[in-house]
Design a protein around this motif. Structure first.
Motif, short mmCIF file in Angstrom:
data_model
loop_
_atom_site.label_atom_id
_atom_site.label_comp_id
_atom_site.label_asym_id
_atom_site.label_seq_id
_atom_site.Cartn_x
_atom_site.Cartn_y
_atom_site.Cartn_z
N ASN A 143 0.80 -1.27 -0.15
CA ASN A 143 0.10 -0.11 0.17
C ASN A 143 0.91 1.26 0.11
O ASN A 143 2.05 1.20 0.50
N ASP A 164 -11.38 6.96 -8.47
CA ASP A 164 -11.02 6.99 -7.36
C ASP A 164 -9.63 6.53 -7.15
O ASP A 164 -9.59 5.31 -7.72
N VAL A 206 -6.92 4.60 -4.12
CA VAL A 206 -6.90 4.21 -2.69
C VAL A 206 -5.39 3.57 -2.71
O VAL A 206 -4.79 3.52 -3.51
N ASP A 232 -3.76 0.82 -4.73
CA ASP A 232 -3.59 1.09 -5.97
C ASP A 232 -1.97 1.21 -6.15
O ASP A 232 -1.52 1.08 -7.46
#
Length: 293
Positions: A81, A162, A164, A167
């Motif tokens: 992340n 969008d 996050v 991604d």
């Protein structure tokens, strides 16, 4: 947009041997041939629309024990992340791989860019060219080595509109329409189509660019363009794609930091004159004739 297309087709009607043809055509030496058309699309600003752009950044604070070891590079490079998600700011760092010192701590940064484009209006067509462009204000490179470049890749963000944290592991695939590949993902340009930070004048320092930088897609790259939906692109630094650790800072001083990045504008900048853009050139595949009633 679809309603506009339906209206626009009336401007392309041509009478040909008792039939109406609903395709952009030109008359060349007495014959009707398909006309080339271009589709230019931009990501939407902010969130909540059909598309988005921004960057996913993973930063590792190494404390005073830097510079980064190979294991600390891997922690940042292979992270699941992002530690920061930027999708509503402009200008911004579009893509980077930095090993830097600030205050009393060392830091390691890798940033990956994403932009999605609505290319559904192209429809049934043969694509002959695709050029993705970002407006770059500054380029900086202190490594000045063979991996000091920015590569264009495909992305698969969790949402078209969008971004996050997850991604971060959605930029760069193992093939067109494939799965995430952290090392050596499929690039959408030929090797010469990368943005070479060294050749661009940033080798060893910072330069002002203040212009669009183009990534011209090769035949493989053009297959990543969706003619009926959303095209999803991304930017990765060469150090990131090749898993080649950036040069270490040599001592505990700000002057020893090693930066390598492009800094520019996103869709959140006012107007579209400097937004990321995708320009697709295409030709209608076939004529669709209709008998005149």
């Amino acid at each position: 947009w679809r309603e506009f297309c339906k209206l626009a087709k009336t401007f392309y009607e041509r009478e040909y041997k008792g039939m109406k043809i609903y395709r952009p055509v030109l008359r060349v030496e007495g014959e009707l041939v398909a006309a080339h058309a271009t589709d230019t699309s931009y990501p939407a600003a902010g969130t909540g629309s059909t598309t988005v752009d921004g960057t996913l950044r993973h930063t590792t604070n190494l404390g005073s024990g830097g510079p980064a070891t190979s294991g600390e590079w891997d922690t940042t490079h292979d992270a699941a992340n992002a530690t920061n998600v930027y999708e509503t700011s402009s200008p911004d760092y579009l893509c980077d791989a930095d090993d830097w010192f600030y205050g009393s701590n060392y830091y390691l940064d890798i940033r990956r860019g994403i932009a999605t484009f609505d290319t559904s209006g192209i429809g049934s067509a043969t694509i002959s060219a695709g050029v993705a462009s970002w407006f770059v204000e500054d380029a900086y490179d202190k490594d000045n080595d063979a991996t000091a470049y920015i590569a264009l890749v495909e992305s698969v963000p969790a949402s078209n509109d969008d971004l996050v944290a997850g991604d971060y592991q959605k930029v760069g695939l193992d093939g067109i329409g494939g799965s995430f590949l952290v090392n050596n993902p499929t690039e959408l340009t030929a090797t010469g189509g990368r943005y070479d930070l060294s050749a661009g004048g940033a080798g060893g320092g910072q330069v002002e660019v203040d212009a669009y930088v183009d990534w011209t897609m090769d035949a493989t790259g053009r297959t990543a363009i969706s003619t009926s939906g959303i095209t999803k692109l991304g930017l990765r630094h060469g150090h990131d794609t090749t898993d080649h650790q950036t040069a270490n800072t040599a001592s505990a001083s700000a002057g020893a930091s090693v930066y390598s990045f492009i800094y520019g504008k996103t869709a959140d900048h006012t107007g579209t004159g400097s937004d990321p853009k995708l320009v697709v050139t295409y030709t209608a595949v076939t004529f669709i004739p209709h008998t005149v009633v």
